[in-house]
Design an enzyme around this catalytic site. Structure first.
Site, mmCIF file in Angstrom:
data_model
loop_
_atom_site.group_PDB
_atom_site.id
_atom_site.type_symbol
_atom_site.label_atom_id
_atom_site.label_comp_id
_atom_site.label_asym_id
_atom_site.label_seq_id
_atom_site.Cartn_x
_atom_site.Cartn_y
_atom_site.Cartn_z
ATOM 1 N N CYS A 203 -4.607 34.646 -3.406
ATOM 2 C CA CYS A 203 -4.640 36.067 -3.741
ATOM 3 C C CYS A 203 -5.851 36.446 -4.574
ATOM 4 O O CYS A 203 -6.280 37.604 -4.550
ATOM 5 C CB CYS A 203 -3.354 36.454 -4.466
ATOM 6 N N ASN B 232 -6.987 36.944 3.281
ATOM 7 C CA ASN B 232 -5.934 36.048 2.827
ATOM 8 C C ASN B 232 -4.605 36.771 2.865
ATOM 9 O O ASN B 232 -4.430 37.762 2.170
ATOM 10 C CB ASN B 232 -6.215 35.585 1.391
ATOM 11 N N GLU B 233 -3.700 36.301 3.698
ATOM 12 C CA GLU B 233 -2.357 36.862 3.881
ATOM 13 C C GLU B 233 -2.342 38.398 3.787
ATOM 14 O O GLU B 233 -1.567 38.994 3.039
ATOM 15 C CB GLU B 233 -1.338 36.232 2.919
ATOM 16 N N GLU C 157 -6.528 26.670 -5.126
ATOM 17 C CA GLU C 157 -6.608 28.027 -5.666
ATOM 18 C C GLU C 157 -6.588 27.922 -7.180
ATOM 19 O O GLU C 157 -5.852 27.113 -7.755
ATOM 20 C CB GLU C 157 -5.444 28.894 -5.195
#
Length: 802
Positions: free
Chosen positions: A234, A358-359, A24
């Site tokens: 994120c 994503n999450e 990331e």
């Protein structure tokens, strides 16, 4: 002494692509890190929307070259940022240099302490120039702090249209430095316009143009990861819905093609992304290190700001996913396959995995994901699709994600959690009872809070639990991967670097050992122990449980960044019927925004340590603020934190903090409303907790007690080599002796031993990069049954050669 009877005759489930890595762009992992570009803000596109301190000339300064006195910042020059006639509208800013005297211009500061130059290395320089009136000769040079010139070239800006100039700058042997700048100066007074100033080492990883930093990639290659997840994180889903917005969500189509046409974007970690490292480069990196690519795409939903694409407008977002698969796998007759081929890779990359979201939390994701899933499954049935299970290990949003994955028929579901070492040890068996008929777990982000050997050891023990449960766990990767030591957004991290050096944390070496010795199939084993030893061990474990079975201590309350009141605070012992009434309190003042911390919370009373079965009730009202309440239970060094509102005022959670390191036990959606009088209730039975708000149950969780085992063991077969692999983790401070009995292995065998052992507080650092690293040796065993002693605080891998 325990005996581990390992059945080597019958291979069990394939381990597949179990252990991989996750990239990331956090902590300047791309620009200023893996992406080998040495110029910061090369296209003058830095903007306050990226970071409040940014501006278009960030990392650039006036410069005057003086052959006698070296370089000076007191330059007789005017620097103007323009946008009226750029090289490309995708990156509209460019610089006009007006030199009022000879050798005046601008210099770039690079990243960290400056530009690191290696003696004997060549650097590829390029820029775009345009004359204003008369041709201007521009000198490009790599200069030191004292004005010394390491290398230079002269370029004549003689065109009225933008023109690209290139040159190779070679550094003399023995003249390395870590703090150089790149200067562009006009050799005579005059004006010139500049854009896309670039400097790359010639020797990038695999010597690729627009390439990656060699030493960082070699750290990844050495791990032998099975897959690489990218680009986040994120940053995938945080942003505007408009793909052309400067702070848009991450849209992969903006990251391919000529770098000049890739629009700069806000990185949600507080800096700028050039997107020079884009999807083509990610796929290429995966191929170069022998890892399966695993891209993550947004699901047309930003949970950070609750932005949602209407369901009837999802088409372009779904097309992005379908087109990405074509870009990776299509031949040259397809639209997107041709684009890949035109970039220099005619052969398909071979994409097998794709994650959507994503999450994610909230209905915004679970409403939209099925549309993506259906369209992709119909067109590309062989792609393994990955859903999302929130950034929590349990609770309402976690269950929502799992329910969606089951209903849609996901191949895998992405779990994320960052925990303390106690949680890791207590949950080694987390996946023992997961069903093989369910979607497999993709543990896409996990770590314990720290880079000390205690963290690496706990993670190693936890990873043996992943290996033993490959029926339910398909993929796992530690996160985050990279951190530039001068730009840290988040820690812990696996690999640390600055502008010229790199080191692996203890966590890096643990991950690397498990990857390199993963094996192809799990092996079954049974554990036996003499009755007296087993009895003694079980009694010792029972004492640990009894000594830690209460949730007690001071009750402290806080309005999170606001003000409010807590009143009618009571605790009732259900075993004795005894009731305590505690102090009402006001938290915060009109002029003060209270920081969210244990130290600033107000104590209202104390729950006795011998109370194990009780109910805590209180009323709370927030009169100012927007983040709800915090309720602390226990001492500062070891306490529970009950949050109501929390991050973005979106959830309710219970966490256990020990020595400042947290473990979120459970979470659900909840938003605190100002001036609403809440009735709060916590019901405790030993280590189990139920949380109610206004009579409604929100959480039901247990804080498992970490009870160390003598050894944490897993076993695998490498079908390619025939080797039997045994991993053993000793998290105790005592040596542990065990007998290993390998059914089907007879006679003398060579054994490769790879081992790490250290004090729990030991940690690799830039000053001591090899404080804790694996030691490798070769041994011989006389037979398939042998006894071995495992050092305190150690990870040992035995590879029995066949």
């Amino acid at each position: 002494m325990q005996t581990f009877q390992i059945n080597t005759k019958e291979k069990r489930e394939a381990t597949g692509d179990l252990f991989g890595i996750f990239f990331e762009d956090i902590n300047h992992a791309a620009d200023g890190g893996l992406y080998a570009e040495l110029i910061q803000n090369r296209a003058f596109e830095f903007d306050p929307i990226d970071n409040k301190k940014y501006h278009a000339l960030y990392a650039w300064m006036p410069c005057q070259l003086d052959e006698k006195n070296g370089q000076t910042d007191a330059a007789d020059v005017s620097l103007t940022i323009l946008t009226d006639s750029p090289y490309t509208k995708k990156n509209p800013h460019y610089l006009r240099i007006t030199a009022n005297s000879a050798a005046a211009g601008v210099k770039n500061l690079g990243f960290n302490s400056g530009i690191a130059l290696e003696g004997g290395e060549t650097y590829h320089f390029s820029c775009y120039l345009r004359k204003i009136d008369e041709p201007v000769t521009v000198k490009a040079c790599l200069i030191g702090k004292e004005g010394q010139i390491y290398a230079s070239c002269e370029l004549t800006a003689d065109a009225s249209d933008w023109k690209k100039y290139t040159a190779d700058l070679k550094i003399a042997e023995g003249t390395s430095c870590t703090d150089a700048n790149l200067a562009l100066v006009c050799m005579t007074p005059g004006s010139v316009e500049v854009d896309f100033v670039s400097l790359f080492p010639a020797h990038t990883y695999k010597n690729r143009p627009n390439g990656l930093r060699k030493d960082l990639c070699e750290m990844l290659e050495a791990m032998h990861p099975k897959f690489i997840r990218f680009p986040g994180g994120c940053l995938v889903h945080d942003g505007q819905l408009d793909e052309n917005a400067r702070d848009s969500m991450y849209r992969w189509k903006n990251t391919i093609g000529p770098v000049e046409e890739r629009p700069a974007r806000r990185n949600n970690w507080g800096y700028n992304q050039t997107l020079g490292l884009g999807y083509y480069e990610y796929f290429q990196l995966a191929e170069d290190i022998g890892a399966e690519p695993l891209p993550v795409l947004p699901a047309a939903y930003d949970p950070h700001h609750q932005r949602k694409v209407p369901l009837d407008e999802l088409g372009p977002w779904i097309d992005d996913a379908l087109d990405l698969i074509e870009f990776a796998n299509g031949d040259e007759t397809t639209v997107w396959g041709k684009k890949r081929a035109d970039m220099g890779h005619p052969k398909p990359f071979g994409l097998h995995y794709l994650a959507i979201g994503n999450e994610e939390v909230g209905e915004g994701f679970t409403e939209r994901y099925p549309y993506f899933h259906k369209a992709i499954r119909e067109k590309y049935p062989d792609i393994k699709l990955i859903g999302s299970a929130s950034p929590f290990a349990a609770g309402g949003e976690y269950e929502r994600g799992w329910a969606s994955a089951r209903e849609c028929g996901c191949d895998l579901i992405d779990e994320h959690y960052y925990m303390n070492t106690d949680w890791m040890i207590a949950n080694v068996d987390r996946y023992d009872n997961f069903l093989s008929s369910d979607p497999k777990v993709f543990l896409g982000e996990y770590a314990s809070w720290g880079n000390q050997w205690e963290n690496g050891l706990a993670e190693a023990a936890f990873m043996t639990g992943l290996e033993k449960n490959v029926h339910a766990v398909g993929l796992a990767c530690y996160a985050p991967m990279f951190a530039n030591v001068d730009y840290v957004n988040w820690r812990p991290d696996m690999i640390w670097f600055d502008n010229h050096q790199v080191y692996g944390s203890v966590n890096y070496y643990v991950q690397s050992m498990f990857m390199r010795h993963q094996g192809t199939h799990r092996l079954d084993f049974t554990v036996t122990e003499p009755e007296l030893e087993q009895t003694a061990r079980l009694l010792a474990e029972q004492k640990i449980r009894e000594s830690a079975k209460t949730i007690s201590g001071p009750i402290r309350v806080l309005v999170n960044e606001g003000q409010g009141v807590f009143f009618e605070v009571t605790v009732k012992n259900h075993d004795t019927g005894k009731l305590h009434r505690f102090t009402d309190c006001v938290c915060g003042t009109e002029s003060e925004n209270r920081a969210a911390s244990y130290e600033n919370a107000v104590e209202t009373g104390v729950i006795p340590k011998d109370w194990t079965n009780y109910t805590l009730t209180m009323k709370a009202k927030e009169t100012e603020g927007k983040k709800g309440f915090l309720v602390y239970l226990g001492e500062a060094s070891d306490h529970m934190l009950w949050t109501l509102g929390g991050w973005q005022n979106l959830d309710i959670s219970m966490e256990h903090f020990k020595n400042g390191k947290g473990a979120c036990l459970s979470e659900a959606m909840f938003s605190a409303e100002k001036d609403h009088e809440y009735e709060l209730m916590l019901v405790v039975k030993d280590r189990t907790m139920k949380i109610y708000v206004d009579g409604e149950e929100y959480l039901d969780t247990i804080d498992k007690i970490p009870v160390p085992k003598p050894l944490y063991v897993s076993a695998a077969l490498d079908e390619v080599t025939g080797d039997v692999i045994v991993k053993a983790v000793n998290i105790t401070g005592n040596s542990q002796t065990a007998q290993l009995a390998l059914d089907g292995v007879n006679g003398t065998h060579n054994v490769l031993v790879e081992k790490m052992a250290a004090a729990l507080s030991d940690e690799n650092t830039m000053e001591n990069k090899k404080c804790v690293v694996p030691a490798v040796s070769e041994e011989t065993i006389p037979d398939g049954t042998f006894t071995r002693t495992f050092e305190p605080y150690s990870l040992t891998i035995l590879r029995i050669r066949q």
